[in-house]
Design a protein around this motif. Structure first.
Motif, short mmCIF file in Angstrom:
data_model
loop_
_atom_site.label_atom_id
_atom_site.label_comp_id
_atom_site.label_asym_id
_atom_site.label_seq_id
_atom_site.Cartn_x
_atom_site.Cartn_y
_atom_site.Cartn_z
N ARG A 9 -23.56 6.82 60.58
CA ARG A 9 -23.47 8.24 60.78
C ARG A 9 -22.53 8.49 61.76
NH1 ARG A 9 -27.28 11.69 59.39
NH2 ARG A 9 -25.62 12.96 59.85
N ASN A 10 -22.24 7.68 62.74
CA ASN A 10 -21.51 7.86 63.95
C ASN A 10 -20.68 6.32 64.04
OD1 ASN A 10 -21.81 10.56 65.09
ND2 ASN A 10 -23.84 9.92 64.75
N LYS A 11 -19.28 6.38 64.36
CA LYS A 11 -18.68 5.34 64.58
C LYS A 11 -17.58 5.59 65.65
CE LYS A 11 -17.14 0.92 63.68
NZ LYS A 11 -18.03 -0.18 64.10
N VAL A 12 -17.44 4.55 66.54
CA VAL A 12 -16.30 4.79 67.40
C VAL A 12 -15.91 3.48 67.33
CG1 VAL A 12 -15.76 4.96 70.07
CG2 VAL A 12 -17.74 6.31 69.08
N THR A 13 -14.34 3.54 67.28
CA THR A 13 -13.49 2.39 67.25
C THR A 13 -12.18 2.51 68.43
OG1 THR A 13 -12.54 0.55 65.97
CG2 THR A 13 -12.09 2.84 65.26
N VAL A 14 -11.54 1.50 68.41
CA VAL A 14 -10.32 1.74 69.29
C VAL A 14 -9.07 1.61 68.17
CG1 VAL A 14 -11.22 0.52 71.10
CG2 VAL A 14 -10.14 -0.75 69.53
N TYR A 33 -16.27 10.60 45.60
CA TYR A 33 -14.97 11.09 46.53
C TYR A 33 -15.32 10.71 47.86
CZ TYR A 33 -15.21 14.18 42.01
OH TYR A 33 -15.23 14.42 41.01
N TRP A 34 -14.18 10.68 48.49
CA TRP A 34 -14.14 10.55 50.03
C TRP A 34 -13.13 11.63 50.44
CZ3 TRP A 34 -16.96 8.30 53.31
CH2 TRP A 34 -17.78 6.96 52.91
N TYR A 35 -13.86 12.55 51.36
CA TYR A 35 -13.14 13.81 51.98
C TYR A 35 -13.22 13.37 53.67
CZ TYR A 35 -13.68 16.58 47.73
OH TYR A 35 -13.46 17.05 46.23
N ARG A 36 -12.11 13.99 54.19
CA ARG A 36 -12.25 14.29 55.62
C ARG A 36 -12.12 15.76 55.71
NH1 ARG A 36 -6.98 11.88 58.71
NH2 ARG A 36 -7.88 13.34 60.49
N GLN A 37 -12.78 16.03 56.99
CA GLN A 37 -12.71 17.46 57.36
C GLN A 37 -12.29 17.47 59.00
OE1 GLN A 37 -16.76 19.27 57.58
NE2 GLN A 37 -15.80 21.51 56.93
N THR A 86 -9.39 10.22 63.57
CA THR A 86 -10.59 10.88 64.22
C THR A 86 -11.28 12.07 63.35
OG1 THR A 86 -10.19 9.93 66.45
CG2 THR A 86 -11.52 12.02 66.24
N SER A 87 -12.00 12.08 62.68
CA SER A 87 -12.42 13.19 61.66
C SER A 87 -14.01 12.81 61.31
CB SER A 87 -11.53 12.96 60.50
OG SER A 87 -11.64 14.26 59.68
N LEU A 88 -14.18 13.99 60.47
CA LEU A 88 -15.67 13.86 60.01
C LEU A 88 -15.38 13.40 58.51
CD1 LEU A 88 -18.90 14.45 60.01
CD2 LEU A 88 -18.38 16.88 59.64
N ARG A 109 -19.19 10.56 61.49
CA ARG A 109 -18.30 11.11 62.48
C ARG A 109 -17.67 9.87 63.15
NH1 ARG A 109 -17.59 16.05 64.42
NH2 ARG A 109 -19.65 16.92 63.50
N LEU A 110 -16.47 9.93 62.70
CA LEU A 110 -15.70 8.58 63.41
C LEU A 110 -14.60 9.01 64.55
CD1 LEU A 110 -14.50 5.63 63.01
CD2 LEU A 110 -12.76 6.51 61.56
#
Lengths: 113, 109
Positions: A9-14, A33-37, A86-88, A109-110
């Motif tokens: 659900r949430n991910k933080v990366t470098v 489908y994959w979307y970004r918002q 970085t996006s939803l 959320r990335l």
């Protein structure tokens, strides 16, 4: 009601990191489908698929790969993540019908630092 | 390419007032859907209305296909209606649903 499950659900990366977003739908839908918002852009289509093994390029595919391993599972891969990614992210599925109603997952959320 | 434009971008109402949201699209659409996105981010389909008028609860959608426009009317708004309303079309001949940027609705008590 169609069920579409995204993880994590949430991910933080470098920057430069490798990220895989997962999506599973349990309603035998053919289309996924994959979307970004992003603010000011609404939802933009990255990749989509008609069925297992099929992959179609969406409107903003650069920097993303996708793989549809089964009818249920659709993965989005960021092999060299950048801050611009970085996006939803939303996964969606739709039945094989002319109505083509979309059922969405809860989103991932990335953040790419 | 296909474009979906929504207006207004944001709307603030007092509880009980009605809301009128607009969606204009630049290409023929075989399908048009209205979605609700909660403040927490989850997306749900409200209704599909490629042409004519459709009602569900306090929602009424009217789509005039040849004029490439659709509206969503929310009657007697409630604070729980707050969120973002997205219009999406499925252009003729394709499965790539195209979304507008949404109308952000805030209903205050």
């Amino acid at each position: 009601e169609a069920a579409v499950t995204q993880s994590p659900r949430n991910k933080v990366t470098v920057t430069g990191g490798n990220v895989t977003l997962s999506c599973r739908q349990t309603n035998s839908h053919n289309y996924m489908y994959w979307y970004r918002q992003d603010t000011g852009h609404g939802l933009r289509l990255i990749h989509y698929s008609y069925g297992a093994g099929n992959l179609q390029i969406g409107d903003v595919p650069d920097g993303y790969k996708a793989t549809r391993t089964t009818q249920e599972d659709f993965f989005l891969l960021l092999e060299l993540a950048s801050p611009s990614q970085t996006s939803l992210y939303f996964c969606a599925s739709s039945p094989d019908s002319s109505q083509n109603t979309l059922y969405f997952g809860a989103g991932t959320r990335l953040s790419v630092l | 390419g296909q474009q979906v434009q929504q207006s207004p971008a944001s709307l603030v109402l007092q509880e009980g007032e009605n809301a009128e949201l607009q969606c204009n699209f630049s290409s023929t659409a075989t399908q048009l859907q209205w979605f609700y996105q909660s403040p927490g981010g989850s997306l749900v389909s409200l209704l599909s209305n490629p042409s004519g008028t459709k009602h569900t609860g306090r929602l009424t959608s009217t789509t005039v296909t040849k004029e490439r426009r659709s509206s969503l009317h929310i009657s007697s708004s409630q604070t729980t209606d707050s969120g973002t309303y997205l219009c999406a079309i499925d252009p003729a001949g394709g499965y790539k649903v195209v979304f507008g940027s949404g109308t952000r609705l805030l209903v205050s008590p």
